[in-house]
Design an enzyme around this catalytic site. Structure first.
Site, PDB file in Angstrom:
ATOM      1  N   GLU A 154       0.780  -1.224   0.000  1.00 15.67           N
ATOM      2  CA  GLU A 154       0.000   0.000   0.000  1.00 15.67           C
ATOM      3  C   GLU A 154       0.819   1.284   0.000  1.00 15.67           C
ATOM      4  OE1 GLU A 154      -3.462   0.143  -0.211  1.00 15.67           O
ATOM      5  OE2 GLU A 154      -3.112  -1.958  -0.726  1.00 15.67           O
ATOM      6  N   SER A 443     -46.795 -39.330   0.415  1.00 12.21           N
ATOM      7  CA  SER A 443     -47.011 -40.426   1.364  1.00 12.21           C
ATOM      8  C   SER A 443     -46.197 -40.289   2.640  1.00 12.21           C
ATOM      9  CB  SER A 443     -46.664 -41.758   0.684  1.00 12.21           C
ATOM     10  OG  SER A 443     -47.578 -42.013  -0.359  1.00 12.21           O
TER      11      SER A 443
END
Length: 744
Positions: A154, A443
């Protein structure tokens, strides 16, 4: 004393102001003696040519040069005065900001909202929600590799500039223009100090009443206009004046957003690697520093390979700036950073989402505090469910299929241990088919019918006749249910009717015991969705969720008591010892008698042993279950249990497209079996709590067509029932042999 040679003249001081210069004489040899007398003292004026030779003022370019000289003098005269004024203004602005800056420790944690940390049943962290703050780290306590990675990436001149880097700004403008963008678009050339100023939003705190949400506030803080850049530079200068370089770096490392809800490098290190930021190695440090440019894009939980490529670039920068030796850099590239187990699980996925929805919102999704939630989650069981689904879809589902599936695994008391809400397992915030999808049960609903019958005194050996049936449904007219096989089995026991999932016997039993009784049992077991009070209810036409169905079956396993599925066992604030909320179990009131529940377990055990669920057999481990397939096979279910765990599986399409060649006893049974085999790996066999029938039974009357006015039964000759059973079992045995021989 006699002297020889020419006599020397006596020494005397030169006259400073001679009266008149002596004439210089010239010898015959041409040598000069005294200098000639000077002419008149009046100097001649210099010629214009000499003047032009020294500075230029004549000729055709003279006026232009003179004008340029005048402009330069004017600019300088104005410039240094304006610069002085601007310097005073900037100094005043910096001084004003300087006076507003608090102690550096007050700027460490800038979250406006709290966070939630979720722990599994063993106390290990497996998920996070909200913006996490892992705790304060400093430039002195953080790993040197991480500190160097940040600076190399940076701001390599961080410790040498005064907060603003003119060289960096000029370079950024040049790059932006060369890439076809505006001068201030794209690369900003910001120093770490300027980025810190931006993270602090130039000292403006978040006030909820002034913003639509926190995201809008943060977006405004990131604006890059010229005015904003000027204010940012002034704030950066004030930061440099107020704090040391290490204090500025500390603020930056604790406030930077690094993806996946992690605020600060400590939280990010814990989230991605399961360790403190003080312990990361060069490869991990490079991956963390690489997140600064685009946290969401390069988050390793989003795309690990892309994150590693970015980390390799950072490793190169660290080597170039002598933070790493060539050997250390090569090792970092050869052994890249790997995610922790929790990070690989993608922050808890569907289970964590469900727990967050279950907890009070003011202590979960909307909390302003740091909250710890202990859950029922079991990471091993979660992996088992995910692996099972992946295996079945890879091996048995055609490539390109858009069919979906969901899985829930829980204990008999309702404690949810694992949850898969879709085929994409490592996601968060997605549609959860286990908890949110309302689907017809088919079912899989039938156990509630037989539970009601058993609770009213029927036996698993009670007889019902499977034959053509037509019911007159008020408002709809005649209705004739059909079996899946399109034929009729004649006289069957309730156990056989359930094992073979016969529809007509289920309708007859439902009508005989009363639909109200069936609905009461289903709702008592936890089906909270609306159940239609019509004869077709017996075939599972009502909708519910997989979570509710699995919990209802857990009620059958635990002896007939209702179950509330739960995932949260303890909730407390970070730093507090006493929990605010807690739960020990989800068992509620009794729904059916213990005897009826044990008989039903035996009936459901026969479903797996010789019924529609045969594909789900677990070897020597006893299990009980029920299959379910809805009209046109839009939904396929398999829900069942062992003596240890209950598991439910649903399969279908999100748009209700019918499944092709799939019933509940097919692929869902395969997924269930693969899940339970993995879940029970290494566990001792636990017997099922079941009671086999004692023999004999009653005939469920055929004429119960009035909407369920209660059962009408007639005695049945035990020998006749036994004879019919022998014939059916013989037929079933022959059929199984033929299927095994010919693969039918």
């Amino acid at each position: 004393m006699s002297r020889t040679g020419k006599r020397k003249s006596p020494l005397r001081a030169d006259r400073r102001y001679p009266a008149s210069p002596a004439p210089r004489k010239t010898t015959t040899a041409g040598k000069t003696g005294n200098p000639p007398p000077r002419k008149s003292a009046a100097r001649k004026p210099r010629k214009p040519a000499a003047r032009r030779a020294r500075g230029g003022g004549g000729g055709p370019l003279g006026p232009v040069r003179a004008l340029l000289r005048w402009i330069v003098r004017l600019v300088w005269a104005i410039g240094w005065r304006v610069g002085a004024v601007l310097g005073v203004v900037v100094a005043g602005a910096v001084a004003m900001v300087y006076n507003t800056l608090p102690d550096s420790t007050e700027l460490i944690d800038g979250r406006a909202r709290g966070s939630v940390t979720l722990m599994d049943r063993g106390g290990e962290v497996f998920a996070w929600r909200g913006d996490q703050f892992g705790g304060m780290i400093t430039a002195d306590t953080v790993s040197p590799h991480l500190k160097h990675a940040i600076i190399a990436t940076e701001d390599r001149r961080f410790y040498r500039h005064f907060g603003v880097s003119p060289r960096g700004v000029a370079s950024a403008i040049r790059i932006n223009l060369s890439e076809g963008r505006g001068a201030l678009e794209g690369h900003g050339g910001s120093t770490i100090t300027q980025q810190t100023a931006k993270l602090l939003c130039l000292g403006r705190p978040y006030v909820p009443s002034e913003w639509k949400n926190e995201a809008a506030y943060e977006a405004d803080c990131r604006r890059g206009s010229l005015t904003r850049k000027i204010r940012e530079a002034i704030y950066a200068l004030a930061l440099e004046a107020r704090y040391s370089k290490d204090e500025i770096l500390t603020i930056y490392m604790n406030r930077a957003y690094l993806g996946a809800g992690a605020r600060g490098f400590q939280a990010a290190s814990q989230r991605y690697f399961g360790k403190s930021a003080a312990e990361v190695d060069p490869a991990e440090a490079a991956m963390l520093a690489g997140l600064l440019v685009a946290p969401t894009r390069f988050a390793p939980t989003s795309n690990l390979e892309r994150s590693r490529e970015r980390a390799n670039l950072i490793v190169g920068l660290m080597e170039e700036q002598d933070y790493l030796t060539p050997a250390e850099a090569d090792r970092a590239r050869t052994y890249p950073a790997a995610l922790s187990e929790a990070a690989e699980a993608r922050a808890g996925g569907y289970f964590a989402d469900w727990v967050m929805e279950s907890a009070p919102s003011f202590l979960a999704s909307e909390t302003t505090e740091d909250v710890l939630i202990r859950t029922t989650f079991d990471a091993r069981l979660q992996r088992a469910a995910e692996d099972a689904m992946r295996t079945v879809f890879e091996e048995k589902v055609r490539e390109g299929s858009k069919a979906q599936a969901a899985i829930v695994v829980m204990s008999a008391d309702g404690a949810v241990r694992a949850m898969v809400g879709g085929r994409k397992t490592r996601v968060s915030g997605q549609f959860n088919r286990a908890t949110q999808a309302l689907r017809q049960t088919g079912s899989a609903f039938k156990p509630f019918i037989y539970a009601a019958a058993l609770d009213l005194g029927y036996s698993p050996d009670s007889i019902v006749v499977d034959e053509p049936l037509t019911l007159n449904v008020p408002g709809s007219g005649p209705w004739s249910p059909k079996n899946y096989s399109r034929d009729f089995a004649g006289r069957v026991t309730l156990t056989e009717a359930l094992a073979d999932s016969l529809n007509i016997p289920a309708v007859k039993v439902s009508e005989a015991v009363g639909r109200d009784a069936v609905i009461a049992v289903a709702q008592g077991f936890g089906i909270s969705t609306d159940i239609d009070n019509v004869p077709a209810m017996a075939l599972g036409t009502s909708e519910t969720t997989l979570l509710q169905m699995t919990a209802a079956y857990a009620g059958i396993l635990n002896g007939g008591s209702s179950v509330t599925p739960y995932g949260l066992t303890e909730l407390r604030l970070l730093g507090d010892d006493a929990p605010l909320l807690g739960q020990d179990g989800g068992i509620g009131e009794r729904v059916v008698s213990g005897g009826a529940a044990r008989q039903l377990v035996w009936m459901m055990h026969r479903v797996i042993e010789d019924g529609t669920g045969r594909r789900a057999k677990l070897g020597d481990r006893p299990a009980a279950a029920k299959t379910g397939t809805t009209s046109a096979a839009r939904d396929a279910w398999f829900v069942g249990f062992t003596g240890d765990y209950v598991a439910g599986v649903w399969m279908g399409y999100d748009d209700n497209t019918p499944l092709s060649g799939t019933t509940g006893g097919g692929l869902p049974a395969d997924i269930w079996r693969e899940t339970m085999l993995r879940v029970h790996d290494g566990l001792p066999i636990t017997p099922l709590p079941m009671d086999p029938p004692k023999g004999g039974g009653a005939l469920v009357a055929d004429g119960a067509q009035s909407g369920g006015q209660g059962p009408s039964v007639a005695p049945l000759d035990d020998f006749g029932a036994a004879g019919d059973r022998v014939v059916r079992e013989t037929e079933r045995a022959i059929t199984n042999v033929l299927k095994n021989l010919f693969g039918g």
